[in-house]
Structures are given as C-alpha cells and as structure tokens.
Design an enzyme around this catalytic site. Structure first.
Site, PDB file in Angstrom:
ATOM      1  CD  GLU A 433      34.089 -27.360 -11.327  1.00 21.85           C
ATOM      2  OE1 GLU A 433      33.856 -28.189 -10.444  1.00 21.85           O
ATOM      3  OE2 GLU A 433      35.061 -26.572 -11.281  1.00 21.85           O
TER       4      GLU A 433
HETATM    5  C1  BMA Z   1      34.978 -25.387  -8.150  1.00 16.68           C
HETATM    6  C2  BMA Z   1      33.623 -24.779  -7.893  1.00 16.68           C
HETATM    7  C3  BMA Z   1      32.976 -25.217  -6.649  1.00 16.68           C
HETATM    8  C4  BMA Z   1      33.961 -25.545  -5.589  1.00 16.68           C
HETATM    9  C5  BMA Z   1      35.336 -25.039  -5.892  1.00 16.68           C
HETATM   10  C6  BMA Z   1      36.359 -25.395  -4.886  1.00 16.68           C
HETATM   11  O1  BMA Z   1      34.950 -26.535  -8.807  1.00 16.68           O
HETATM   12  O2  BMA Z   1      32.819 -24.888  -9.008  1.00 16.68           O
HETATM   13  O3  BMA Z   1      32.090 -26.261  -6.886  1.00 16.68           O
HETATM   14  O4  BMA Z   1      33.530 -25.053  -4.410  1.00 16.68           O
HETATM   15  O5  BMA Z   1      35.740 -25.549  -7.077  1.00 16.68           O
HETATM   16  O6  BMA Z   1      36.546 -26.772  -4.796  1.00 16.68           O
END
Ligand code: BMA
Length: 851
Positions: A433
């Site tokens: 991300e």
């Molecule tokens: C996503 C993941 C984590 C996070 C999850 C829940 O973006 O990549 O970084 O824990 O969401 O928010």
C-alpha cells in the site's frame, strides 16, 4: 572425510545495558535465559525473569514501553577446537542495530534485521572456551534519531520513525498489533569450522510450455579448496536421476542439469507436491567426500497472466501453474506472534495445515512483517500452497537515503536468493500500500519516469521500481515482480488492471457487504471484516473478570483498529438481530456477521471466473488469516489458531465444487445494494417485493462434473417448500457455469432459496442457501430445534425441524471440519470431528434460538 562442524549457539544470557527509565537495572549482572532455545528476544526473556508483566495481558503493553527504549546485551559461550582452516560465525539475522564482540573484539556491526552475515573469525577465536557478546542498541531511539536528522515522512500505522529503519514494521504497532519494539538474536547464530564447505546452494528452474523438460541451473557457492564436485539429483521417490561431475574453477559455479519428463509440483487442489533432492558433494581427487549440502526443490512452471479480456476492459491478473489457470482463494499472512522466536515448527505446521484444510490456495506474506523463516516456505512447498511475497515495506512514504538504498539492495538480494528455492513463491511485490499512501497525499508522478526517482517527492520508487526488480531479475529471473500491492492501471484503485485492496467495506465508504459483486477487481489481494475471537481467547488476556464485556477498557485496548466500535456495531446492527451485548452473544453476532460478509465476497467473485479469456476476477485473499497476539481483529483464525466462523464460511465457498446464488431484486432494491454511496438511506422492507435469483456452480477441477441441480424455495418461518425444480447440469472444468438467470416466483421476500447438486448416486456434492437480506428482518419459527449428537467416533450428526441459520457446534478441544452452517429440514448434516468419541456432549447454538 567430512571435516566441517556446525554448532548452533544457544544458552543465552541477557542484561540491560542502558535505560533512562529503569536505571537500577543497568548493572553488571547477567541473567541466564530460562530456556535453551537458539533464538530469542528480549521481551519474553524479561517476562521469564519476572522483570516485566506478560505483554499481551490486561493493559500491560502500555506499562512496558520502556523496554523498547533501552539497550540490551546478550552473551553466550561456546567451545572451539582448532584444526580446521576456516572458522566462521554465521548470523542468520540480528534484530536490528547490533554490535557483536567475540572475546571482546568487535567482529560485526549490523543495521538491518533482514540481513544475514558470515564473518570469518578464526583470528579472534581461542582454543576451548569463547565468549560472544551482542550489544543491541534501542532500535526505537536509533529510528527517532535518524528521523530527526532527516524529516518525518507520512504513514499509516505505527510511529513514523519506523520508516527510517529496516526492522519488522509491525513491531511499532499496527491496527491489529501492539507496540512491542523488541530485539535479540532472532535467528540462528552458528559457528562453522571447515577446510572446505558449501556455503549456499540454489536451484533455478525453467520449464517450457510443453512441460516435458525442466532446465535447472544449480548455483553452488563454496569456501575452501576441493578437487571436483558432484551435483546429484534424486527423484521424489529417491532414485538417482542425474549425477554431474564439476571440476573446481571458482568459489561460485553454475551447472545446468536437464531433467526430462519431470514430475511436476502442483498447488494442492490440482495435484501432488513431489520434491526433487539436489545435492552438491565436494570431493578430493580420489573422490573422498569433503562436504555436502542438499535442498528439496519442486519443479513447476509459474506465470502471472495479464491478457486482454473478452467483453471487459483492462487485463486479467491470474496465476498459471503448469499451464493451469488458478483462481487463488486464500488469505493474508502476518507474523503469527509479536515474538516469533516463541513459535515452534509445529506451530508453523499447524498453521499451514489449517490453510490447506480451509481449501485455500494462496497465502500473501504481507510487507509489514518479516520475510518468513525457511520452515514456512518448506511447509507451503510440502502442502501445495502458493505464496505471494511482499518485500518488507508497508503503509508509508519511505525515505530514500544512500545508506538505506545500500541496505535494501543487500536485503533484497539475500532474501531473493534464499526464497528462490521454494517453488511455492510465485510472485514478489515491492511493498504493501505504499503507492496508496502516495496517492492519498495527492502526489503526482509519471510512471514512465526512470531516472531521478530518489530525488522526487515519492523517493521510494527508487526501491520499488529499480532496486527490488533488479534483485529479482538477478537472482530469480523467472519469478514475476509487481511494483506493489495493490498496483496496476491508472491508480491503485483501478479495478480492471492488476490487484486491488478493497476496503470500502469496513474502511473507506463503508459499503454494505451485500454489494461485494460491484466492489471487485481483477485480483482482490485484501478485503476484510472484523470479529471477536472465541471467549477462551479473550479470557487468556484478561485477568479481571469485571472487564469481560465487549466495551471494557481492556478489550478496547485489545482492538487496535481505528473506529472499530462504531464500524463493528454498524455492520452487526445493519444485518443481525441483537438482544444482548454480553461477551458470548456479541462474539456470536460479530463472528456470524463476519462469516456472512466474507462468504458473500468469495461467492460473488468466484462467479466471475468464467473460463478462458473471461478470468474477470482471479483471486480473493482475505485480510487476514492470523493474529500476532490475542486480539479483536479481521483475522479468520485467532492467535491460538482457533478458527472463527468465517474460516469455515470461506472453506465452504472455496471448495473445489461449489454452488452460488445471488438475489436480484426486481422491484426497488430494498437494501440499496446496487447504488454505492447511499448508506444513509434506510433499508426498507414491505414483504411484498418480488425477487429473482441467479444460480451457478463453480468447478475448480480440470474435468467436467455432471450432476442434478435441485432448487427449492422455502419459507423461512413455516419451513414450507413452495417450489422445487430439478435439472441435469454440466459444470465446465476450472470455471463457473451459470445455471439459472433471474428465476422468479410470485412469493414474498421471507423466502430462502436452497440449491443442491447431486451426483449420479444421488449424494449431495454441493449445496448453498441464499436468505432474504437484511437477516434482521426475518422471523424464525419459535418451534425451531437443532439437534446434534456424536453418532459414531469422530462423526457429529446434525438435524433441524425448520430452516435455521448459522448453526454453531462446540465440542471442547475438538477440531471440527465445518461450523456455522445453514440447514433445512431435509438435511442430515455430518460434521467430522476426528478426536471425538461417540456419545460426547455437543453444545449447539444457532441464530434466533428460542425466539
Ligand atoms: C490493509 C493492510 C494492513 C492493515 C489492514 C487493515 O491496508 O495492508 O496494513 O492492517 O488493511 O486496516
């Protein structure tokens, strides 16, 4: 004559070297670890010694933050007997800023937890007892110092200084994990003495489309002199298929070995997992063996296919193994412990078994944790699980410095040369991300720009687009590299190209989960829903019984997700009738809702796997499989590997053969599920609206499946069957097949639709039910009774007299192969529970019991 020895160091002692908070602890006193493990971390050792309280319990996490701001030392002694030409200390991984002294001589300094080191130490060793001391500087203080010397960079999750150091990012806290900035010799330290040794062995595999041959390149790295080597290949059944003579020419040599008609490795739903054994033997001129090293290697052809699609924009994004297109159902893997030196091989084994038993095809090793230990990948190879491997960057706008770039280059090269030997690893992604963080900051960049990336306002592109892909190209050229997860298209949210993370259910616009079919992408590598773990798990981290209610301070501290109280309540309240908020009831409600939510996603998305050229959606990896401590998170199995109901729901939806139903509302859509962004509208329900259903089947096998499809419309309250149809159906291989489109009846909306697929002998081989939404509007029959008994050893038989949703069985200590399922009167459901003896007591819970 084998002269090499390898001694794994253990029996560590520790002491506090510096602490501004607990100065009294800084003494000359060493404390011996109470365990004899080879690897260790400071927090568990402090717990064992009674210096700190158990970090996972109550509010203790807050009270022990000083540990991460202190410096710690570890030491051990070991014996050395001279006689060999070489003596090396091998450090598989030190966490993170370590200075290593051998007999008080500094032999190594480290700054990256993901590096390994081989240090020639012969000059510093003494005959007999030797003394190794490792000084761990506070990574937290170092990171803050580095950040101060540069500038804070934006991020999601944790303290921003984490972006400046190469340490597991989840140690700094995440929205499912505590802040526990630990340190220690977290991977093995070994003394290796030898005259000659194989220091590394890798096997690159190239299999052409015809699959009739495997071209393997064996890369052997050695230290010391030998005359020649044999590279030997044993087939999976143990017979020698090749033995190549290689004369010595350089410390690192490559040998090409061609294997005709290889036995190929398959993901577990598609075949077996044969492993070849490659051995390098170093020999003298007279053929005496000096040293050897072996690796087990699976042979497979793996590709990521991104082709134009029939009738839809963009391109596919699917994995193809040995020319078989795979719909990858699976989950995201985070470290299974905040202190993962406490995990045993058995723990890893049980985790991967759970994944296989859950009908999952793929695990994504997420970028905020660690490059997993060898055992993890060995088990994925052994059991046939595909691995999506992120590089360890997550949720941040990472800085660029020449020092970091150098460190990241070594990290990437070392990790890829280790991981390339595991056939389960089929993709690398640059980060988790980080492109989304850049987008959220409205940064603009030209994706065609190749130079000057480090100086741009998104400097980490230098890592993701240059350094990491170069490492993959250099060390594992046949493995696909993806710039990040998610990545593809105009932006990372483009549903038509690459992968996406779909967080508009739960985070983002908080869509209704009934809307998953409109929220998909070509490959959904993240999406999720929160739920409470079992009460036993909650009790393991709460000592004060007065805190055992869902809104207590201790439980709030065990849920790190932003806004979790509101969002969890939103999704439960929108869907499920609640008449109590006690812990057991809330756990049932949240798990039920999570299971419903996630099942919807898998069901709707697998439907879009429509065969060649129509691989519209090719994967669904739920966030997240596991937890690193006892917590309330998106996991589908908790810290103690206790499955939540969603685990079973996903298991059912990911079976090789499934049926699917989708309810289309003919009149105005009462959940407003078709129109995004209408979440402020109330669902309305007048009981008279018509509906129609689509029915399909999904067959992941490679052969046609013939069967009889039975469709029933059943009134939920009365259990009355108001419609039944039977038809012969063919399920096309490796895709979904549509059976019925817009089947509608003049009935009210209180009607469930139940479909079953019978094989030629009349046995039910797949079944699915669809219920009116939202479930909270339904009235179930007060006479509803679900009975369960252990009919035979390992066999639980379940029956019901009325339609029922979410039947939960509990047999203390037992592993059940299904749970949280729906039933109708005609069903005789059998749940396998291997360890359970005939006559054992089973407790049964179900939705709207005794209402
Ligand atoms: C996503 C993941 C984590 C996070 C999850 C829940 O973006 O990549 O970084 O824990 O969401 O928010």
């Amino acid at each position: 004559m084998l002269t090499a020895t390898s001694t794994v160091l253990s029996n560590w002692s520790w002491k506090c070297a510096k602490s501004s908070v607990h100065k009294e602890l800084v003494t000359d006193k060493w404390t011996a670890c109470s365990h004899s493990r080879a690897t260790t971390q400071i927090h568990p050792d402090l717990v064992d010694a009674g210096v700190i309280l158990e970090p996972f319990v109550d509010l203790n996490e807050q009270a022990i933050q000083w540990v991460g701001e202190a410096d710690w030392e570890y030491q051990t002694t070991f014996k050395y007997a001279s006689g060999s030409i070489f003596a090396d200390l091998v450090f598989e991984g030190l966490d993170t800023f370590a200075t290593v002294y051998l007999n008080d001589v500094k032999v190594l300094e480290t700054e990256n937890m993901f590096h390994s080191h081989r240090v020639s130490v012969k000059e510093s060793l003494t005959e007999g007892d030797n003394f190794l001391r490792i000084y761990f500087h506070s990574a937290l203080l170092k990171a803050r110092e580095l950040e101060r010397a540069n500038k804070p960079m934006p991020l999601w999750n944790g303290e921003s200084c984490r972006l400046y150091i190469r340490k597991a990012q989840y140690h700094f806290g995440w929205d499912w994990g505590p802040v526990l900035v630990t340190c220690g010799p977290y991977k093995e330290v070994r003394l290796e003495t030898y005259n000659v040794t194989v220091t590394d062995l890798s096997v690159l595999v190239d299999i052409p489309e015809a699959l009739d041959v495997a071209y393997t390149t064996v890369i052997m790295s050695t230290s010391g002199q030998y005359h020649h080597a044999f590279v030997e290949v044993l087939s999976p059944d143990g017979s020698i298929v090749k033995s190549e003579f290689v004369g010595y020419s350089a410390p690192t040599q490559e040998v090409t070995i061609t294997l005709e008609n290889p036995e190929l490795w398959y993901p577990h739903k598609y075949g077996s997992q044969p492993l070849y054994k490659f051995t390098v033997k170093l020999c003298t001129a007279s053929n005496s063996e000096l040293n050897k090293l072996s690796k087990s290697i699976g042979l497979r052809r793996a590709r990521v296919v991104q082709n134009p699609l029939v009738d839809q924009p963009g391109t596919s994004f699917y994995f193809e193994i040995n020319n078989i297109a795979i719909f990858a159902a699976g989950s995201n893997w985070i470290p299974s412990h905040s202190f993962h030196t406490l995990l045993t091989k058995q723990d890893y084994n049980d985790w991967i078994k759970l994944v296989v038993d859950g009908n999952q095809d793929m695990l994504r090793v997420w970028g905020g944790g660690i490059y997993e230990l060898d055992i993890f990948y060995q088990l994925c190879d052994k059991f046939g699980i595909l691995v999506w491997q992120d590089f360890m960057f997550g949720c941040g706008l990472y800085p660029y410095t020449p020092e970091l770039a150098k460190s990241v280059t070594i990290e990437a090269e070392q990790q890829v040369s280790r991981l390339r030997n595991f056939c389960s690893v089929v993709i690398y992604a640059g980060n988790n991300e980080d492109y989304q963080v850049a987008e959220s900051l409205n940064l603009k960049w030209d994706s065609n720009q190749k130079e000057g990336l480090a100086e741009s306002d998104f400097p980490a592109r230098e890592y993701y687009e240059k350094i990491l892909p170069s490492a993959v190209k250099k060390f594992s050229a046949n493995t696909y590299y993806h710039f990040g997860s998610p990545y593809g298209g105009e932006t990372t949210r483009d549903p038509t190209v690459g992968d996406i993370h779909q967080w508009n259910v739960w985070h983002g616009t908080q869509e209704k989960y009934q809307n998953w079919s409109h929220l998909a992408g070509r490959f959904v590598s993240e999406f999720g829903m929160l739920a409470f773990p079992k009460t036993e798990t909650i009790k393991s981290c709460v000592t004060d019984v007065s805190q055992l209610y869902p809104q207590s301070e201790v439980l709030d501290q065990h849920d790190k997700a932003v806004g979790f109280e509101r969002r969890l309540a939103l999704y439960v309240i929108e869907n499920i009738k609640i008449d109590s908020m006690d812990l057991e009831s809330w756990t049932y409600a949240t798990q039920f809702m999570q299971a419903e939510c996630l099942a919807y996603a898998y069901r709707c998305w697998r439907r879009e796997w429509k065969g060649k050229g129509k691989e519209y959606i090719a994967g669904a990896l739920v966030w997240q499989l596991n937890d690193c401590w006892p917590t309330i998170s998106w996991s589908i199995c908790d810290f103690y590997r206790r499955p939540k109901l969603a685990y079973y729901a996903i298991k059912r939806e990911s079976a090789k053969l499934t049926l699917g139903i989708y309810r289309n509302h003919l009149a105005e859509d009462r959940m407003h599920i078709m129109s995004l962004g209408t979440k402020t509208d109330h669902a309305h329900f007048d009981g008279k609206k018509d509906f129609a259903v689509d029915v399909w089947g999904v067959n992941s096998s490679l052969s046609f499946v013939k069967g009889v499809l039975i469709v029933n419309f059943i009134q939920v309250f009365s259990g009355r069957n108001i419609f039944e149809s039977k038809q012969n159906v063919d399920l096309l291989p490796n895709q979904s097949t549509q059976f019925l489109t817009d089947l509608s009846l003049p009935t009210d909306c209180h009607t469930a639709v139940y479909v079953r697929l019978l094989d030629t002998s009349g046995s039910v081989i797949a079944r699915a039910a669809d219920w009116p939404q939202p479930l909270k509007y339904l009235t179930f029959n007060p006479g509803m009774k679900v009975a369960a008994e252990v009919r035979d050893d390992g066999v639980v038989a379940v029956s019901t007299n009325y339609p029922v949703k979410c039947v939960v069985l509990d047999v203390p200590g037992a592993t059940l192969d299904d749970n949280g399922f729906d039933m109708f009167e005609s069903d005789d459901i059998v749940v396998r529970a291997p360890s359970v003896a005939k006559g054992s007591v089973v407790t049964v819970e179900y939705y709207e019991r005794n209402k």
